[in-house]
Scaffold this active site. Structure first.
Site, short mmCIF file in Angstrom:
data_model
loop_
_atom_site.label_atom_id
_atom_site.label_comp_id
_atom_site.label_asym_id
_atom_site.label_seq_id
_atom_site.Cartn_x
_atom_site.Cartn_y
_atom_site.Cartn_z
N THR A 1 1.04 -1.40 -0.18
CA THR A 1 -0.09 -0.13 -0.02
C THR A 1 0.82 1.32 -0.08
OG1 THR A 1 -1.64 -1.10 1.10
CG2 THR A 1 -1.83 1.15 1.16
N VAL A 2 1.68 1.30 1.06
CA VAL A 2 2.38 2.52 1.24
C VAL A 2 3.68 2.68 0.05
CG1 VAL A 2 3.84 4.01 2.95
CG2 VAL A 2 1.96 2.69 3.58
N ALA B 1 12.66 -4.03 -3.82
CA ALA B 1 12.56 -5.49 -3.27
C ALA B 1 11.07 -5.85 -2.83
CB ALA B 1 13.57 -5.79 -2.32
N LYS C 1 6.21 2.01 12.72
CA LYS C 1 5.86 2.59 14.10
C LYS C 1 6.48 1.25 14.95
CE LYS C 1 1.90 1.94 12.20
NZ LYS C 1 1.23 2.32 11.02
N GLU D 1 8.81 10.29 9.88
CA GLU D 1 7.65 10.92 9.80
C GLU D 1 6.44 10.06 9.61
OE1 GLU D 1 7.28 14.74 10.39
OE2 GLU D 1 5.56 13.78 10.67
N GLY E 1 0.33 9.38 9.91
CA GLY E 1 0.35 9.19 8.45
C GLY E 1 1.00 10.41 7.84
N GLY F 1 -7.03 -0.22 2.97
CA GLY F 1 -5.81 0.03 3.34
C GLY F 1 -5.23 0.45 4.34
N ASP G 1 -1.22 -0.41 17.87
CA ASP G 1 -0.71 0.40 16.77
C ASP G 1 -0.72 2.15 17.44
OD1 ASP G 1 0.03 1.31 13.91
OD2 ASP G 1 -1.71 2.53 14.52
N LYS H 1 2.89 4.62 18.54
CA LYS H 1 2.74 5.84 17.86
C LYS H 1 2.96 6.90 19.14
CE LYS H 1 0.14 4.99 13.75
NZ LYS H 1 -1.25 4.70 13.29
P1 NDP Z 1 1.63 -3.97 2.93
O1 NDP Z 1 1.38 -5.15 3.57
O2 NDP Z 1 0.58 -3.26 2.21
O3 NDP Z 1 2.89 -3.90 2.15
C1 NDP Z 1 3.95 -4.71 2.71
C2 NDP Z 1 4.82 -5.06 1.32
O4 NDP Z 1 6.34 -5.57 1.77
C3 NDP Z 1 4.00 -5.98 0.48
O5 NDP Z 1 4.27 -5.80 -0.75
C4 NDP Z 1 4.88 -7.29 1.15
O6 NDP Z 1 4.73 -8.39 -0.06
C5 NDP Z 1 5.95 -6.90 0.89
N1 NDP Z 1 7.24 -7.92 1.78
C6 NDP Z 1 6.83 -8.54 2.82
N2 NDP Z 1 7.85 -9.24 3.42
C7 NDP Z 1 8.97 -8.83 2.66
C8 NDP Z 1 10.25 -9.19 2.30
N3 NDP Z 1 10.78 -9.90 3.21
N4 NDP Z 1 11.14 -8.61 1.36
C9 NDP Z 1 10.72 -8.00 0.42
N5 NDP Z 1 9.28 -7.58 0.52
C10 NDP Z 1 8.41 -7.87 1.56
O7 NDP Z 1 1.82 -2.95 4.12
P2 NDP Z 1 1.74 -1.11 4.12
O8 NDP Z 1 2.28 -0.52 3.00
O9 NDP Z 1 0.21 -1.04 4.68
O10 NDP Z 1 2.40 -0.74 5.42
C11 NDP Z 1 3.93 -0.75 5.22
C12 NDP Z 1 4.61 -0.01 6.47
O11 NDP Z 1 3.88 1.33 6.56
C13 NDP Z 1 4.03 -0.86 7.88
O12 NDP Z 1 5.10 -0.61 8.83
C14 NDP Z 1 2.76 -0.05 8.33
O13 NDP Z 1 2.70 -0.01 9.49
C15 NDP Z 1 3.01 1.24 8.04
N6 NDP Z 1 2.36 2.27 7.69
C16 NDP Z 1 1.22 1.89 6.78
C17 NDP Z 1 0.08 2.81 6.66
C18 NDP Z 1 -1.11 2.55 5.73
O14 NDP Z 1 -1.92 3.30 5.68
N7 NDP Z 1 -1.15 1.36 5.05
C19 NDP Z 1 0.28 4.07 7.29
C20 NDP Z 1 1.21 4.43 7.91
C21 NDP Z 1 2.31 3.60 8.12
P3 NDP Z 1 3.66 -9.51 -0.01
O15 NDP Z 1 2.29 -8.67 -0.07
O16 NDP Z 1 3.83 -10.44 -1.16
O17 NDP Z 1 3.55 -9.88 1.39
N1 HSE Z 2 -3.36 0.87 10.72
C1 HSE Z 2 -2.92 2.26 10.94
C2 HSE Z 2 -4.38 3.01 10.95
C3 HSE Z 2 -2.10 2.73 9.67
O1 HSE Z 2 -5.40 2.47 10.72
O2 HSE Z 2 -3.85 4.38 11.57
C4 HSE Z 2 -1.62 4.25 9.71
O3 HSE Z 2 -0.71 4.08 10.70
#
Ligand code: NDP
Ligand code: HSE
Length: 436
Positions: free
Chosen positions: A13-14, A43, A105, A129, A134, A187, A201, A205
């Site tokens: 997602t991010v 990666a 976080k 940040e 977010g 997401g 979570d 934070k």
């Molecule tokens: P996602 O699960 O959407 O994305 C994580 C990605 O990492 C997936 O594509 C996953 O692949 C990949 N992945 C997992 N393991 C590995 C590995 N060993 N090597 C390479 N790639 C790997 O997570 P988000 O994008 O939602 O979140 C990412 C981070 O951002 C987290 O720490 C989350 O807490 C933080 N965050 C998220 C927010 C949100 O709104 N979603 C907001 C603020 C912070 P696969 O899908 O194939 O497992």
């Molecule tokens: N799961 C978190 C939330 C994502 O719902 O706020 C942002 O850190």
């Protein structure tokens, strides 16, 4: 000047939001950063999807270790999540002299002290940040904008998923599971949504904000954490009748004896701006001694709002990476050798106002007994609501709001109240904050 080279770990997602915004706004970002910022390698476990998302414009690998050791990479963005592989990769990136940008976080709240120390030794930056609220630049505000202040307290709606669930349940009468599924589809939710709904979570934070605000190491294991899973619809309704909204708040407060660090459902007066923050929106209220109260509001989750914060860090690192490490803003705002070991107070020592709800026999003297127990415990009543009993059912709900009191006093009073024969249910206790 050549663009700075970035390696992206995890294009979910991010990660995909970051890739897209960086591409869309690359010219604007270059003009701000002073040079281009180029994602050279991504990666992800799912290389096929990663190739689709990046349109074949960058290298795609399945093993993130290849990115953190690659000599041409200056900055590693960690967007995998969790404490396991993410910790290993971040430490390895630091060891290899890379700056790190992360939204993780969980990782920093649990392993932040180790990671910041490793980065300090190596002279690299770990920017985070996006890890708190977010897209809201709250870390920047706390570390830099409010640097003149002695911060007194912070209270925030810092989990979009739970705020979305509480809003949808209240406004649309939807049930918990339906709304949680929707938050996952949008997401917002963590990979493991118990982190959201159990308050973990938000605790990650508020732990980071607390360390930055008060100049102390991160101490997630000392945080008191309650989520929204035990919250009942009837309390949301009674709170409304009394002029309050229930929000999952992360609170940290400086007290003479130490620091409060807690996450729990909280009654907030409905007239406060923060009580009207709905859906997945986040808001953080910071009280500083010089500035007074300041409020930060915006999207706390989702692909592009979070990407906005990730890219802000990328630009900061691009501008600063050649600067003398001693002239950079310290990771936790205070110089590392100036961090204090002020204790985090146990929850029993916290002071708050309280909402108490109990089911009682509708008979003479019940209320007098309850108020006697509260008075003997030194607890002052602020307001009270007694519901009419239904015909043929000589029972009723009593709701009591108290003035500020110490948690151990209210707990002792609750034990005595629950021992009364006329009190027919366990007492529901919620904390209330006036936030004025
Ligand atoms: P996602 O699960 O959407 O994305 C994580 C990605 O990492 C997936 O594509 C996953 O692949 C990949 N992945 C997992 N393991 C590995 C590995 N060993 N090597 C390479 N790639 C790997 O997570 P988000 O994008 O939602 O979140 C990412 C981070 O951002 C987290 O720490 C989350 O807490 C933080 N965050 C998220 C927010 C949100 O709104 N979603 C907001 C603020 C912070 P696969 O899908 O194939 O497992
Ligand atoms: N799961 C978190 C939330 C994502 O719902 O706020 C942002 O850190």
């Amino acid at each position: 000047m050549n663009p700075i080279k970035v390696g992206l770990l995890g294009i979910g997602t991010v990660g995909s939001g970051t890739f897209n915004v960086l591409k869309r706004n690359q010219e604007e970002i270059r003009r701000r950063a002073g040079r281009g910022i180029e994602i050279a390698v991504v990666a992800d476990l799912n290389t096929e999807r990663a190739r689709e998302l990046t349109g074949g414009t960058v290298d795609v690998v399945s093993d993130a270790n290849d990115v953190v050791t690659r000599p041409d990479i200056d900055i590693v963005i960690e967007l995998i999540g969790g404490y396991g592989i993410a910790r290993e990769l971040v430490l390895k990136a630091i060891e290899n002299g890379k700056h790190v940008v992360t939204a993780n976080k969980a990782l920093l709240a649990v392993h932040g002290n180790e990671i910041f120390e490793a980065a300090r030794k190596k002279g690299v930056i770990v920017a985070f940040e996006a890890a708190v609220a977010g897209g809201i630049p709250i870390i920047k505000a706390l570390r830099e904008g409010l640097t003149a202040n002695r911060i007194q307290w912070i209270a925030g709606i810092i989990n979009g998923t739970t705020n979305f669930i509480l809003s949808e349940m209240r406004d649309k009468g939807l049930d918990f599971d339906t709304v949680l599924k929707e938050a996952q589809q949008l997401g917002y939710a963590e990979a493991d949504p118990t982190f959201d709904i159990e308050g973990i979570d938000a605790a990650h934070k508020v732990t980071l904000m607390s360390a930055i605000a008060f100049g102390m190491p991160v101490q997630f294991d000392r945080a008191h954490v309650e989520g929204i899973t035990k919250l009942s619809a009837i309390d949301i309704k009674y709170a409304e009748e009394l002029g309050y909204r229930i929000k999952l708040l992360g609170i940290t407060r400086r007290r003479e004896e130490g620091v409060e660090l807690r996450v729990h459902p909280t009654l907030v007066p409905a007239s406060r701006l923060i009580a009207n923050v709905e859906g997945a929106m986040n808001a953080v209220l910071v009280q500083g001694d010089a500035v007074g109260a300041t409020l930060y509001y915006g999207k706390g989750a989702g692909a592009e709002p979070t990407a906005s914060a990730v890219i802000a860090d990328l630009v900061d690192v691009t501008r600063l990476h050649t600067a003398d490490p001693n002239h950079r803003v310290p990771h936790l705002a205070f110089q590392p050798d100036e961090l204090s070991n002020v204790p985090v107070l146990p929850i029993e020592e916290v002071t708050s106002s309280y909402y108490l709800r109990m089911r009682v026999s509708d008979e003479t003297g019940v209320l007098a007994e309850i108020t006697r127990i509260l008075a003997e415990g030194g607890i002052s009543i602020d307001a009270m609501l007694q519901k009419e009993s239904r015909e043929g059912e000589p029972q009723t709900d009593i709701i009591i709001l108290t003035h500020l009191t110490r948690e151990k006093q209210i707990n002792a009073a609750i034990r005595s109240i629950e021992a009364l024969q006329t009190v027919l249910s366990p007492v529901t206790r919620l904390r209330m904050e006036e936030l004025n």
